[in-house]
Design a protein around this motif. Structure first.
Motif, short mmCIF file in Angstrom:
data_model
loop_
_atom_site.label_atom_id
_atom_site.label_comp_id
_atom_site.label_asym_id
_atom_site.label_seq_id
_atom_site.Cartn_x
_atom_site.Cartn_y
_atom_site.Cartn_z
N ASN A 1 -7.31 16.14 1.42
CA ASN A 1 -6.23 15.32 1.94
C ASN A 1 -6.69 13.90 2.29
OD1 ASN A 1 -3.64 14.63 2.75
ND2 ASN A 1 -3.89 15.44 4.82
N ASP A 2 -7.39 13.25 1.35
CA ASP A 2 -7.86 11.90 1.63
C ASP A 2 -7.00 10.84 0.94
OD1 ASP A 2 -8.61 12.56 -0.92
OD2 ASP A 2 -10.69 11.89 -0.76
N HIS A 3 -5.73 11.18 0.71
CA HIS A 3 -4.81 10.21 0.13
C HIS A 3 -4.56 9.08 1.14
CE1 HIS A 3 -4.22 13.31 -2.84
NE2 HIS A 3 -3.77 14.14 -1.92
N ILE A 4 -4.36 7.88 0.61
CA ILE A 4 -4.13 6.72 1.47
C ILE A 4 -2.78 6.10 1.12
CG2 ILE A 4 -5.01 4.47 2.20
CD1 ILE A 4 -7.79 5.40 1.24
N PHE A 5 -2.02 5.77 2.13
CA PHE A 5 -0.68 5.21 1.95
C PHE A 5 -0.59 3.85 2.63
CE2 PHE A 5 -0.47 9.76 1.74
CZ PHE A 5 0.41 10.03 0.70
N TYR A 6 -0.17 2.84 1.85
CA TYR A 6 0.02 1.50 2.38
C TYR A 6 1.51 1.15 2.34
CZ TYR A 6 -5.02 0.83 1.76
OH TYR A 6 -6.39 0.94 1.83
N THR A 7 1.97 0.46 3.36
CA THR A 7 3.35 0.00 3.40
C THR A 7 3.40 -1.42 3.95
OG1 THR A 7 5.57 0.39 4.32
CG2 THR A 7 3.71 1.08 5.67
N THR A 8 4.36 -2.19 3.50
CA THR A 8 4.54 -3.54 4.03
C THR A 8 5.58 -3.58 5.15
OG1 THR A 8 6.16 -4.00 2.30
CG2 THR A 8 3.89 -4.67 1.88
N GLY A 9 6.23 -2.45 5.40
CA GLY A 9 7.31 -2.40 6.38
C GLY A 9 6.96 -1.64 7.64
N GLU A 10 8.00 -1.06 8.25
CA GLU A 10 7.84 -0.37 9.53
C GLU A 10 7.09 0.94 9.36
OE1 GLU A 10 8.53 -1.43 12.53
OE2 GLU A 10 9.23 -3.34 11.71
N LEU A 11 6.02 1.10 10.12
CA LEU A 11 5.19 2.31 10.01
C LEU A 11 5.94 3.56 10.44
CD1 LEU A 11 1.66 1.19 11.29
CD2 LEU A 11 2.24 2.05 9.01
N GLU A 12 6.73 3.48 11.51
CA GLU A 12 7.37 4.68 12.04
C GLU A 12 8.40 5.25 11.06
OE1 GLU A 12 6.43 6.54 14.56
OE2 GLU A 12 4.80 5.09 14.64
N ILE A 13 9.16 4.39 10.42
CA ILE A 13 10.13 4.86 9.43
C ILE A 13 9.40 5.47 8.24
CG2 ILE A 13 11.94 4.16 7.80
CD1 ILE A 13 12.78 2.03 9.81
N PHE A 14 8.33 4.83 7.81
CA PHE A 14 7.54 5.36 6.69
C PHE A 14 6.97 6.73 7.06
CE2 PHE A 14 4.02 5.90 3.82
CZ PHE A 14 4.41 5.28 2.64
N ARG A 15 6.43 6.85 8.26
CA ARG A 15 5.86 8.13 8.71
C ARG A 15 6.94 9.21 8.74
NH1 ARG A 15 2.72 5.09 12.81
NH2 ARG A 15 0.53 5.10 12.14
N HIS A 16 8.12 8.85 9.24
CA HIS A 16 9.21 9.83 9.34
C HIS A 16 9.60 10.37 7.98
CE1 HIS A 16 13.04 11.69 10.28
NE2 HIS A 16 13.64 10.87 9.41
#
Length: 265
Positions: free
Chosen positions: A232-247
């Motif tokens: 489970n060493d996948h990496i996720f990048y986002t340019t927006g809000e972290l909490e919405i992405f996590r949800h």
């Protein structure tokens, strides 16, 4: 070949593709980039779509990826050919895999396609479908309200159902299709609501499964398949809000990925 696979999307929709890649290719590491800050791409100009997509690609190229999956129908429609021509690694999009899955599923050769304004206006699905089966009839409809709703985390309930009913009204009224392609990787997150609105008799196609199969085949052909199990060493990048992405990631994966980072382009 232990280098990671890069996955790009305009936002969180490509996580549905990432999920299927993780299921079918458990030895592979994914590095995902979702440009949630500038989402949706579907209402952007062609030049903006091309620029934003290349910015994501340049970011991931610095991570030494061995293959690129464009998990965004809009970006696929406008950048796939140029990326394939200019990058020294294999590149695939989600449109042709989705088209192949629809051809397999349809019984009456009438296929509906829903997507962003840019994807529909590009006629990329119609072209891909007719290249495989020229006699097919394609009914396309842009649904610009879907992506912003998904990016807010509204995936079901009264509001989602109201928006889906309103958006699909014209397609349902002239309903000759027996198969519906979700021509945007955000749309599978609304699949249950879409199915309840259009009825159980219609086959709904998401390109995620077919895209993962094609990724596996291409990696094998190029001798790029990873051989060691991953933890489970996948990496996720986002340019927006972290909490919405996590949800939304938690909804899709049934748990929250360990490595989620916010970045600027």
């Amino acid at each position: 070949m232990e280098r990671p696979i890069g996955v790009i999307d305009s936002g969180v929709g490509g996580l549905t593709v990432a999920q299927e890649l993780m299921r079918q290719l458990p030895n592979e590491q994914l590095i995902y980039f979702g440009d949630t800050l500038r989402c949706p791409y579907g209402s952007r100009t062609k030049d903006e779509i091309i620029q934003f997509t290349w910015e994501m690609v340049h970011f991931l190229f610095e991570k030494n990826i061995k293959m690129l999956v464009i998990a965004c129908n809009t970006a696929t429609a406008y950048t796939l050919k140029s990326l394939q021509q200019q990058l020294p690694i294999p590149v695939i999009g989600v449109i042709k895999p989705g088209a192949r899955a629809a051809i397999k599923a349809t019984k009456n050769n009438v296929v509906g396609v829903i997507g962003t304004e840019a994807t529909v206006s590009s006629k990329a699905y119609e072209t891909a479908l007719k290249q495989i089966k020229p006699e097919i009839t394609v009914q396309s409809l842009a649904c610009p309200l879907f992506v912003p709703m998904v990016e807010k985390g509204i995936l079901s309930g009264e509001e989602a159902e109201r928006v889906v009913k309103h958006s699909l009204k014209s397609l349902i009224k002239d309903n000759r299709m027996d198969t519906l392609v979700l021509g945007c990787t955000h749309y599978p997150l609304l699949k249950e609501t879409i199915q309840s609105v259009i009825g159980d008799d219609l086959t709904i196609i998401s390109s995620s499964d077919e895209t993962a199969r094609e990724t596996s085949a291409i990696l094998e052909v190029h001798n790029l398949l990873a051989t060691k199990p991953r933890q489970n060493d996948h990496i996720f990048y986002t340019t927006g809000e972290l909490e919405i992405f996590r949800h939304i990631a938690k909804v899709i994966f049934n748990n929250t990925p360990k490595h989620i980072k916010k970045v600027k382009l």
